[in-house]
Design an enzyme around this catalytic site. Sequence first.
Site, PDB file in Angstrom:
ATOM      1  N   HIS A 114      13.347  10.166  -3.280  1.00 41.40           N
ATOM      2  CA  HIS A 114      13.864   8.673  -3.797  1.00 41.40           C
ATOM      3  C   HIS A 114      15.447   8.881  -4.315  1.00 41.40           C
ATOM      4  O   HIS A 114      16.008   8.054  -3.899  1.00 41.40           O
ATOM      5  CB  HIS A 114      13.099   8.683  -5.019  1.00 41.40           C
ATOM      6  CG  HIS A 114      11.681   7.808  -4.383  1.00 41.40           C
ATOM      7  ND1 HIS A 114      11.328   6.415  -4.705  1.00 41.40           N
ATOM      8  CD2 HIS A 114      10.616   8.332  -3.547  1.00 41.40           C
ATOM      9  CE1 HIS A 114      10.144   6.197  -4.252  1.00 41.40           C
ATOM     10  NE2 HIS A 114       9.898   7.152  -3.535  1.00 41.40           N
TER      11      HIS A 114
ATOM     12  N   ASP B 208       9.820   1.542 -10.975  1.00 43.20           N
ATOM     13  CA  ASP B 208       9.116   2.236  -9.962  1.00 43.20           C
ATOM     14  C   ASP B 208       8.331   3.159 -10.393  1.00 43.20           C
ATOM     15  O   ASP B 208       8.616   4.489 -10.751  1.00 43.20           O
ATOM     16  CB  ASP B 208       9.967   2.747  -8.657  1.00 43.20           C
ATOM     17  CG  ASP B 208       9.353   3.169  -7.634  1.00 43.20           C
ATOM     18  OD1 ASP B 208       8.064   3.020  -7.607  1.00 43.20           O
ATOM     19  OD2 ASP B 208       9.753   3.421  -6.667  1.00 43.20           O
TER      20      ASP B 208
ATOM     21  N   GLY C 143       0.825  -1.234  -0.029  1.00 36.83           N
ATOM     22  CA  GLY C 143       0.041  -0.149  -0.223  1.00 36.83           C
ATOM     23  C   GLY C 143       0.886   1.201   0.129  1.00 36.83           C
ATOM     24  O   GLY C 143       1.919   1.208  -0.019  1.00 36.83           O
TER      25      GLY C 143
ATOM     26  N   ARG D 235       2.920   4.304   1.040  1.00 43.09           N
ATOM     27  CA  ARG D 235       3.821   4.384   2.218  1.00 43.09           C
ATOM     28  C   ARG D 235       4.087   3.227   3.188  1.00 43.09           C
ATOM     29  O   ARG D 235       4.440   3.316   4.050  1.00 43.09           O
ATOM     30  CB  ARG D 235       3.254   5.526   3.094  1.00 43.09           C
ATOM     31  CG  ARG D 235       3.468   6.915   2.448  1.00 43.09           C
ATOM     32  CD  ARG D 235       4.879   7.455   2.206  1.00 43.09           C
ATOM     33  NE  ARG D 235       5.061   8.766   1.976  1.00 43.09           N
ATOM     34  CZ  ARG D 235       5.253   9.104   0.574  1.00 43.09           C
ATOM     35  NH1 ARG D 235       5.203   8.529  -0.203  1.00 43.09           N
ATOM     36  NH2 ARG D 235       5.435  10.399   0.634  1.00 43.09           N
ATOM     37  N   SER D 236       4.035   1.992   2.419  1.00 41.96           N
ATOM     38  CA  SER D 236       4.323   0.807   3.208  1.00 41.96           C
ATOM     39  C   SER D 236       5.763   0.505   3.341  1.00 41.96           C
ATOM     40  O   SER D 236       6.103  -0.183   4.048  1.00 41.96           O
ATOM     41  CB  SER D 236       3.729  -0.277   2.442  1.00 41.96           C
ATOM     42  OG  SER D 236       4.066  -0.411   1.222  1.00 41.96           O
ATOM     43  N   GLY D 237       6.704   1.148   2.665  1.00 44.43           N
ATOM     44  CA  GLY D 237       7.976   1.045   2.357  1.00 44.43           C
ATOM     45  C   GLY D 237       8.587   0.133   1.191  1.00 44.43           C
ATOM     46  O   GLY D 237       9.514  -0.745   1.242  1.00 44.43           O
TER      47      GLY D 237
ATOM     48  N   THR E 144       8.717   5.644 -13.840  1.00 44.26           N
ATOM     49  CA  THR E 144       7.674   5.638 -14.940  1.00 44.26           C
ATOM     50  C   THR E 144       6.650   6.988 -14.549  1.00 44.26           C
ATOM     51  O   THR E 144       5.870   7.213 -15.399  1.00 44.26           O
ATOM     52  CB  THR E 144       6.733   4.650 -14.711  1.00 44.26           C
ATOM     53  OG1 THR E 144       6.380   4.067 -13.176  1.00 44.26           O
ATOM     54  CG2 THR E 144       7.464   3.020 -15.081  1.00 44.26           C
TER      55      THR E 144
ATOM     56  N   ARG F 290      18.125   8.622  -1.560  1.00 50.08           N
ATOM     57  CA  ARG F 290      18.569   7.288  -1.049  1.00 50.08           C
ATOM     58  C   ARG F 290      19.279   6.306  -1.947  1.00 50.08           C
ATOM     59  O   ARG F 290      20.003   5.453  -1.548  1.00 50.08           O
ATOM     60  CB  ARG F 290      17.067   6.531  -0.825  1.00 50.08           C
ATOM     61  CG  ARG F 290      16.327   7.026   0.401  1.00 50.08           C
ATOM     62  CD  ARG F 290      15.245   5.913   0.392  1.00 50.08           C
ATOM     63  NE  ARG F 290      14.465   5.386  -0.542  1.00 50.08           N
ATOM     64  CZ  ARG F 290      13.171   5.545  -0.793  1.00 50.08           C
ATOM     65  NH1 ARG F 290      12.510   6.563   0.032  1.00 50.08           N
ATOM     66  NH2 ARG F 290      12.522   5.288  -1.726  1.00 50.08           N
ATOM     67  N   ARG F 291      19.142   6.622  -3.506  1.00 50.45           N
ATOM     68  CA  ARG F 291      19.837   5.930  -4.327  1.00 50.45           C
ATOM     69  C   ARG F 291      21.256   6.113  -4.272  1.00 50.45           C
ATOM     70  O   ARG F 291      21.546   7.169  -4.179  1.00 50.45           O
ATOM     71  CB  ARG F 291      19.142   5.861  -5.624  1.00 50.45           C
ATOM     72  CG  ARG F 291      17.781   5.721  -5.912  1.00 50.45           C
ATOM     73  CD  ARG F 291      17.252   5.559  -7.287  1.00 50.45           C
ATOM     74  NE  ARG F 291      17.306   6.931  -7.943  1.00 50.45           N
ATOM     75  CZ  ARG F 291      16.279   7.564  -8.192  1.00 50.45           C
ATOM     76  NH1 ARG F 291      14.822   7.548  -7.680  1.00 50.45           N
ATOM     77  NH2 ARG F 291      16.191   8.681  -9.049  1.00 50.45           N
TER      78      ARG F 291
END
Length: 400
Positions: A271, A301, A230, A232-234, A254, A274-275
């Site tokens: 995002h 993603d 769902g 914000r589930s991680g 995407t 973090r990468r």
Amino acid sequence: MELTLLGTGAPDGLPRPECPCAACATARGARSRAATALLVDDALLLDLTPGAVFAAARAGHSLSGVRQVLLTHPHDGPAVELPAGLPPAGRVPDGRDLTLISGHRVRAVPMDAPGTGYEVTSPEGTRLLYLPPGAAPSGLTDRAEQPYDLVVGDVIGRPDALARLRAVEAIGPATEIIAVHLDHDAPPGAELDRRLAAAGARAVPDGTTLVTGDYRAEPGPPRRTLVTGGARSGKSVEAERRLETFPEVVYVATGGGREGDAEWAARVGLHRERRPAAWRTEETCELVELLESDGPPLLIDCLSLWLTDAMDRVNAWDDAAWAGGGESALRERTAALVSAVRGTRRTVVAVTNETGSGVVPATAAGRRFRDELGRLNAAFADECEQVLLVVAGQALQLRG
């Protein structure tokens, strides 16, 4: 080469005394770990830790034949008493070679953090690389002459160490990777095994003896993985973790950019932060072309945004357009994507949303999107070796 792991934990061990965290609370039995120390062919001891003599005895070995004791990192806390009969412990300067009377050759490998790694070559020619806690090899630019037979290091704390080694082909398909220096920051229980498996690594209990070159039946990392969950589930974090030990990754966004949308820009920024810096980003929905080409692993993603674009292209939101050919056009496009996933030779981790468990959408177009996403997720999952459901940041393995 025979390697006995007298301990596999962080310098403070696991569980830590007086620590109430979940990892320490569940670190019992085979999951408890003394500070990492390696005994190589009963002749070389890498890192001297408290209780090393008793740990060796429990594993059916003796330290009486040890000819060299080498340290990989500064040892904090009280001094460790040198057991009787062992030579003094020391460290080899970076880049220096050492030949033991047993015939083993040891080379000190420079690290990017305090400490020294050791490359050990047995008289038979098998090769081991042992890395200190919190460190990765530095200055790797040239392609390795051959992959190591065994790599032992801090996989959870420094996954980029494996990426660096893979980039110069020092880790190959047959390289066994063992995670050590495991602290209470590592996930507890089966979650640790699952995360390590994604990196092609594994953890073993203290006292385990490994023989390099032995046949291993364990499969490598899954080549196609679908991560669903769902909002914000991680799930995106979970997907990124699965590729953090690869030297090159193409991050396929995407969703693209949304001019004037500050909230969307903030999400994209998080995002990107973090990468790893070595990852390359492509903003596209042309997934079939990417899947059919050769190249580094893909992190997609996400599929729900890809479906939004696909439905836009056939005007699937309009009831008349949907009935007049939009449905068949969308099904052709999703079938082409599923076929490309089935035939791809690349490592793929795809993220998608689980929308079927929420409130029923109020509009026909919303219900159409929910239904088509459910169909796409099911078809995509059928082609994946592993499928994960992420809930509250915890990954549940549905397949693989």
